[in-house]
Design a protein around this motif. Structure first.
Motif, PDB file in Angstrom:
ATOM      1  N   SER A 416      28.605  60.227   6.290  1.00 11.86           N
ATOM      2  CA  SER A 416      27.914  59.869   5.844  1.00 11.86           C
ATOM      3  C   SER A 416      28.453  58.116   6.265  1.00 11.86           C
ATOM      4  O   SER A 416      29.046  57.699   5.753  1.00 11.86           O
ATOM      5  CB  SER A 416      27.298  59.982   4.664  1.00 11.86           C
ATOM      6  OG  SER A 416      29.059  59.834   3.703  1.00 11.86           O
ATOM      7  N   ASN A 419      25.437  54.029   1.639  1.00 16.10           N
ATOM      8  CA  ASN A 419      24.104  53.832   1.015  1.00 16.10           C
ATOM      9  C   ASN A 419      23.808  52.616   0.656  1.00 16.10           C
ATOM     10  O   ASN A 419      23.497  52.421  -0.205  1.00 16.10           O
ATOM     11  CB  ASN A 419      23.700  54.079  -0.023  1.00 16.10           C
ATOM     12  CG  ASN A 419      23.536  56.192   0.963  1.00 16.10           C
ATOM     13  OD1 ASN A 419      22.483  56.154   1.353  1.00 16.10           O
ATOM     14  ND2 ASN A 419      24.785  57.164  -0.137  1.00 16.10           N
ATOM     15  N   GLY A 444      23.592  58.765   9.542  1.00 15.05           N
ATOM     16  CA  GLY A 444      22.115  57.616   8.784  1.00 15.05           C
ATOM     17  C   GLY A 444      20.839  58.772   8.166  1.00 15.05           C
ATOM     18  O   GLY A 444      21.135  59.746   8.406  1.00 15.05           O
ATOM     19  N   GLY A 445      19.816  57.931   7.090  1.00 15.07           N
ATOM     20  CA  GLY A 445      19.627  57.705   6.448  1.00 15.07           C
ATOM     21  C   GLY A 445      17.885  57.859   6.353  1.00 15.07           C
ATOM     22  O   GLY A 445      17.736  56.679   6.289  1.00 15.07           O
ATOM     23  N   SER A 468      20.343  53.025   3.758  1.00  7.76           N
ATOM     24  CA  SER A 468      20.959  54.164   4.647  1.00  7.76           C
ATOM     25  C   SER A 468      22.101  52.363   5.377  1.00  7.76           C
ATOM     26  O   SER A 468      21.504  51.301   5.612  1.00  7.76           O
ATOM     27  CB  SER A 468      20.215  54.494   5.343  1.00  7.76           C
ATOM     28  OG  SER A 468      20.575  54.599   6.496  1.00  7.76           O
ATOM     29  N   THR A 477      20.569  60.388  12.633  1.00  6.17           N
ATOM     30  CA  THR A 477      19.892  59.545  11.995  1.00  6.17           C
ATOM     31  C   THR A 477      19.335  61.874  11.023  1.00  6.17           C
ATOM     32  O   THR A 477      18.497  62.385  12.173  1.00  6.17           O
ATOM     33  CB  THR A 477      18.755  58.643  11.097  1.00  6.17           C
ATOM     34  OG1 THR A 477      18.433  58.775  10.414  1.00  6.17           O
ATOM     35  CG2 THR A 477      17.708  58.818  11.943  1.00  6.17           C
ATOM     36  N   ALA A 480      17.137  62.073   4.344  1.00 12.68           N
ATOM     37  CA  ALA A 480      17.605  62.043   3.409  1.00 12.68           C
ATOM     38  C   ALA A 480      17.843  62.541   1.486  1.00 12.68           C
ATOM     39  O   ALA A 480      18.283  62.250   1.450  1.00 12.68           O
ATOM     40  CB  ALA A 480      17.859  60.078   3.463  1.00 12.68           C
ATOM     41  N   THR A 499      22.778  59.488   2.092  1.00 13.08           N
ATOM     42  CA  THR A 499      23.237  59.947   3.496  1.00 13.08           C
ATOM     43  C   THR A 499      24.625  60.684   3.027  1.00 13.08           C
ATOM     44  O   THR A 499      23.841  61.598   4.238  1.00 13.08           O
ATOM     45  CB  THR A 499      23.738  58.444   4.331  1.00 13.08           C
ATOM     46  OG1 THR A 499      24.582  58.383   3.414  1.00 13.08           O
ATOM     47  CG2 THR A 499      22.625  57.883   4.316  1.00 13.08           C
TER      48      THR A 499
END
Length: 591
Positions: A416, A419, A444-445, A468, A477, A480, A499
């Protein structure tokens, strides 16, 4: 190049069970803990301590890898003691069986790496306000030194004791004769100056990502569109139809996935049918899940594992690999953290799992250095560690990835991005995502945007999740936000975002790609993810990362060398279905 020896201990096991009173026999049979205890350096026998609930006074079977252990191997007294001959047993799932009840299966590794966690009275608050271990440290021994012998010599010199080992990484854990942090820090300085010591690792706080739940307004908006942004259901449908195709069926290979998490709630509907051997009618082969049992269905481990293995339409979450049952080869999802000894335990568990055949590791965790700045210039205030701790972790992680490249070049770690609205690629800011190696994928998210009238493949369909982490070290990505598992069926789970939950979407796809084409190398897998990716964001440039960028920009080589392709320069968004399709096409290149 010098290779450090891989010490493979001869195995026998001792499990000490905490047996619940007979009055509690009606409780479900569950394994709560399984961990090394007693002498972790004994190469003739390994000792494991087991904590269970729901055990009564009747006959109890201990099952390892589907076979009940003989009575001669099991002794019950104040606890449960099991001795196994190393030549007769291998790593595998272990569970208990009593009457009509079976417990959750827990992965028992014979690989031998283990570190000890500090007890409550063995931690103190340091000058940075972080909890840190007082008398437990780990030393990374130089490559040209005999690890165990050197660690024992250091222990004698400093009046310490060797209590843990990650032998493949030449890393050994010492219990120092330190009563406070002043004494510990003095010994750490002296240990670090030893010619045979590459680094000293101290532990601070816990290692896990503690994701904040989404707010009520976001929870109201969460729906099918989150995972639709990555074509989750389309990917399951494609796999179910294409793999067993009558015209040109594809032979798949089973894949083991390791999740570095603490536990999973097997009382939740999402996981209830994974107990014991997890036999299911009409689904052979099928996904299997091994983990210690948790008390709540919406914990971090249950949510991460659920994205891969949860039952469909029952208890909140939905498992991608579970959706491949019947068509897939039978994925094994192993949840393990070794012990509660922070980052060092995460690495010990990872080493064991890789040696036990895991090809995909899911690391939904990471840490920031104290003083790290986010993209707005403010200090990151979550999951932070001191500079001294970060330096030790960095050396340990470097040893892990060097070992992985040397001994297990086909293994992928999916991590991850974090965050903290910070930068993933600078080691002054973030570990482990800052490492640059073909075997580490960083995720990533994103979340659904406010644009409701755009197609799924439109970059505006999603937006970068504001928390993120970013920069060109992020490979791709994924969504999330996810709903957690629930205690009862047909309930709506709480929303978890971060993430941590984007990462298993990528790990699950990578495992599926490996099942289709097991010869794919990490660099080929990354290329498949990037070539198949949809886009996110509005920027068309290759300028240094700013607040609107998320991943490394898509390159012309990832779009057939078409310099005019509309995706060039944008950030990459996971397309699970297209990644599977490109992998099926890659099989033609093998012929």
């Amino acid at each position: 190049m010098l290779r450090r020896p891989l010490l493979r201990p001869v195995f026998s096991a001792l499990l000490v069970a905490s047996i619940a009173p007979s009055a509690l026999a009606a409780e479900p049979l569950r394994l709560k803990h399984l961990y090394r205890c007693e002498d972790a350096l004994d190469t003739q026998r390994q000792t494991f301590c087991l904590t269970a609930r729901g055990v009564s006074d009747g006959q109890l079977q201990v099952v390892l890898d589907g076979k009940a252990l003989p009575a001669s191997a099991v002794r019950r007294g104040d606890g449960l003691r099991i001795t196994l001959e190393s030549k007769s047993y291998q790593s595998g799932p272990l569970w208990l069986k009593q009457g009509n009840q079976v417990s959750n299966p827990v992965w028992l590794s014979m690989a031998g790496s283990h570190v000890v966690a500090a007890r409550p009275g063995e931690v103190a608050e340091n000058m940075d306000g972080l909890n840190t271990y007082v008398d437990l440290v780990s030393v990374v021994i130089e490559e040209d030194a005999q690890g165990l012998d050197t660690a024992k010599a250091l222990a004698r010199k400093y009046g310490a004791e060797v209590v843990g080992a990650i032998a493949p990484l030449n890393t050994y854990q010492l219990r120092l004769p330190a009563k406070d942090l002043v004494q510990r820090d003095a010994m750490v300085l002296r240990l670090g100056s030893e010619l045979s010591v590459d680094a000293v690792v101290i532990e601070e706080s816990s290692a896990e990502e503690q994701e904040a739940q989404a707010g009520a307004s976001q929870e109201d908006q969460l729906g099918e569109e989150e995972w639709a942004a990555n074509r989750f259901v389309d990917a399951v449908n494609y796999y179910q139809r294409r793999i067993p195709s009558k015209r040109s069926p594809i032979t798949t290979k089973p894949v083991r996935i390791g999740l570095i998490e603490r536990n999973v709630d097997f009382d939740a509907p999402d996981f209830r049918d994974y107990l014991g051997a997890a036999e299911r009618q009409g689904h052979t082969p099928h996904t299997r899940l091994y983990s210690r049992d948790a008390d709540k269905p919406d914990g971090h481990g249950s949510t991460v594992a659920g994205i891969l293995a949860a039952r469909w339409n029952d208890g909140g979450n939905t498992g991608f690999l579970r959706g491949l049952d019947g068509a897939g080869p039978g994925f094994e999802v192993i949840v393990d953290r070794n012990s509660d000894a922070g980052i060092t335990a995460n690495i010990a568990a990872s080493v064991n799992l890789v040696e036990d055949g895991v090809r995909v590791l899911n690391w939904s965790w990471g840490i920031h250095r104290i003083g790290a700045k986010n993209i707005h210039g403010d200090e990151v205030d979550s999951l932070v560690r001191s500079g001294v701790a970060m330096s030790g972790y960095e050396e340990l992680l470097e040893e892990f990835f060097l070992w992985l490249r040397r001994e297990h070049p086909d293994v992928v770690v999916v991590n991850s991005a974090g965050n903290g609205a910070s930068f993933s690629g600078a080691d002054d800011y973030r570990l482990p995502s800052s490492f640059v190696t073909e075997q580490l994928f960083v995720v990533g998210g994103h979340q659904r945007s406010e644009h409701k009238d755009v197609a799924v493949d439109d970059p505006a369909y999603v937006t970068r999740r504001s928390s993120s982490n970013v920069d060109t070290r992020v490979d791709i990505t994924a969504a999330a936000c996810v709903r957690a598992s629930t205690a009862k069926e047909n309930q709506q789970g709480s929303v978890h975002c971060g993430t941590s939950y984007a990462t298993p979407l990528v790990a699950g796809v990578v495992a599926a790609l490996m099942s289709i084409n097991p010869d794919l190398h990490p660099d080929q897998l990354r290329m498949l993810l990037r070539r198949s990716a949809m886009t996110i964001g509005e920027e068309f440039d290759f300028e240094p990362t700013d607040a609107d960028d998320l991943t490394a920009p898509i390159l012309p080589s990832e779009r057939g060398f078409d310099l005019n392709d509309k995706d060039i320069g944008r950030s990459a968004r996971l397309d699970m279905q297209k990644a599977l399709d490109l992998t099926v096409r890659s099989l033609n290149n093998k012929q």
